[in-house]
Design an enzyme around this catalytic site. Sequence first.
Site, mmCIF file in Angstrom:
data_model
loop_
_atom_site.group_PDB
_atom_site.id
_atom_site.type_symbol
_atom_site.label_atom_id
_atom_site.label_comp_id
_atom_site.label_asym_id
_atom_site.label_seq_id
_atom_site.Cartn_x
_atom_site.Cartn_y
_atom_site.Cartn_z
ATOM 1 N N GLN A 98 0.855 -1.181 0.000
ATOM 2 C CA GLN A 98 0.000 0.000 0.000
ATOM 3 C C GLN A 98 0.895 1.236 0.000
ATOM 4 O O GLN A 98 1.729 1.416 0.891
ATOM 5 C CB GLN A 98 -0.926 0.037 1.208
ATOM 6 C CG GLN A 98 -1.938 1.181 1.092
ATOM 7 C CD GLN A 98 -2.793 1.356 2.322
ATOM 8 O OE1 GLN A 98 -2.311 1.857 3.337
ATOM 9 N NE2 GLN A 98 -4.062 0.971 2.244
ATOM 10 N N TYR A 178 -5.825 10.783 4.703
ATOM 11 C CA TYR A 178 -4.472 11.088 4.251
ATOM 12 C C TYR A 178 -4.532 11.829 2.914
ATOM 13 O O TYR A 178 -5.604 12.192 2.442
ATOM 14 C CB TYR A 178 -3.643 9.811 4.217
ATOM 15 C CG TYR A 178 -3.508 9.205 5.597
ATOM 16 C CD1 TYR A 178 -2.731 9.827 6.572
ATOM 17 C CD2 TYR A 178 -4.202 8.053 5.949
ATOM 18 C CE1 TYR A 178 -2.640 9.306 7.860
ATOM 19 C CE2 TYR A 178 -4.117 7.519 7.230
ATOM 20 C CZ TYR A 178 -3.339 8.149 8.188
ATOM 21 O OH TYR A 178 -3.257 7.649 9.462
ATOM 22 N N ARG A 225 -7.643 2.051 -2.562
ATOM 23 C CA ARG A 225 -8.407 1.975 -1.314
ATOM 24 C C ARG A 225 -9.086 3.318 -1.078
ATOM 25 O O ARG A 225 -8.431 4.373 -1.107
ATOM 26 C CB ARG A 225 -7.458 1.658 -0.163
ATOM 27 C CG ARG A 225 -8.076 1.663 1.233
ATOM 28 C CD ARG A 225 -8.950 0.469 1.478
ATOM 29 N NE ARG A 225 -9.076 0.186 2.914
ATOM 30 C CZ ARG A 225 -9.942 -0.660 3.432
ATOM 31 N NH1 ARG A 225 -10.768 -1.324 2.634
ATOM 32 N NH2 ARG A 225 -10.001 -0.873 4.724
ATOM 33 N N GLY A 315 -9.023 -7.076 9.214
ATOM 34 C CA GLY A 315 -7.895 -6.473 9.893
ATOM 35 C C GLY A 315 -7.492 -7.182 11.162
ATOM 36 O O GLY A 315 -6.633 -8.059 11.157
ATOM 37 N N ARG A 316 -8.128 -6.823 12.272
ATOM 38 C CA ARG A 316 -7.641 -7.256 13.577
ATOM 39 C C ARG A 316 -7.625 -8.764 13.772
ATOM 40 O O ARG A 316 -6.741 -9.293 14.462
ATOM 41 C CB ARG A 316 -8.460 -6.572 14.681
ATOM 42 C CG ARG A 316 -8.006 -5.149 14.956
ATOM 43 C CD ARG A 316 -9.016 -4.340 15.729
ATOM 44 N NE ARG A 316 -10.135 -3.926 14.886
ATOM 45 C CZ ARG A 316 -11.114 -3.121 15.291
ATOM 46 N NH1 ARG A 316 -11.111 -2.660 16.526
ATOM 47 N NH2 ARG A 316 -12.083 -2.782 14.466
#
Length: 363
Positions: A98, A178, A225, A315-316
């Site tokens: 990424q 971002y 993304r 994810g987690r």
Amino acid sequence: MTTLFDPLQAGALHLRNRITMAALTRQRAGEDGVPTDLHARYYAQRASAGLVVTEGTFTAFTNRAFPGQAGIADDAQTTGWAKVAEAVHAEGGTLVLQLMHGGRMSHPDLLRGAQPEAPSAIASGTGVHTFAGKAEAPVPRALGTEEVPRIVEEFRAAARRAVDAGADGVELHGANGYLLHEFLSPSANHREDAWGGSPAARARLTVEAVRGVAEEIGGDRVGLRISPEHNVQGTLERDRQDVLATYDALLDGIAEAHPAYLSVLHREIDGDLVAHLRGRFPGAFLLNSGFAEVTELPEARRIVAEDLADAAVVGRELIANPDLVRRWREGLELNTPDPSTFYAPGPHGYTDYPFAGEGAQAG
């Protein structure tokens, strides 16, 4: 019926299942941003996921977003990622880096004294993490019109280095407040030149970054993304009509590049916006519901079984369960993620989660 465990072809990327690993901030690199053997072990452990997406990786030392972030900006970092790619491929995995520009979510302490750069000189109003600790996000400097093409070139050069290092492709980070997301958002982008003012103009930088990277390495190795309406880190998108116009312009603009996939984070996985985006994007569509809840098996299974997307982003659970694919397929008990180790240095909570049937590993 398609299941989570069926393969998927996304452009040139072969996913052996539809459980894909989200880009996860783990902060295990040093100030030099070079990936280490620890990174290689971590990603190789999780190579059974259909697609392994790395942590957000800075494209130049002028855009690092947090301490411990790995980069793809120089030869030493490229060599580090080559070790990661080799380790993931040895386990049969598919790896994409990424690529990330931190934008205004940075600090001179992270940038070797440089001022953060953004679409407009507007602070996020949030905190940032620096090498010296947490600080208030500073007011960034607005990129000059003549500077914006440099951002595209930094993404292009980083993509070339990533593929030269052995990565199967790259994912551009256009989400979570971002830089690319800042350009997309009317709350962060107050420009009046060709890069702001209208939805299409705000989408232009992301469009040109995707096109530039696609020209460099092939669109079939490029993912994007996005997180429309995520409303984090001061990057707000609260006007649905503006959101539709902005992201329609984005998807129309990248269509000619034929990206391999679009990865969408949205709290309403079955909502009309997600359905609209999927209808406009012809490539593979990846989906998860955001940071508020852990993506568990029922949601991941539903995403694919109900055709909300082609694959689920997780994810987690992949932090704590390197062999999550096997555990979900066989109905095995899961390890529990330890948030206290998410952003701490070293192997603990990074490479020492046990595989099913094993005791704790030495990191």
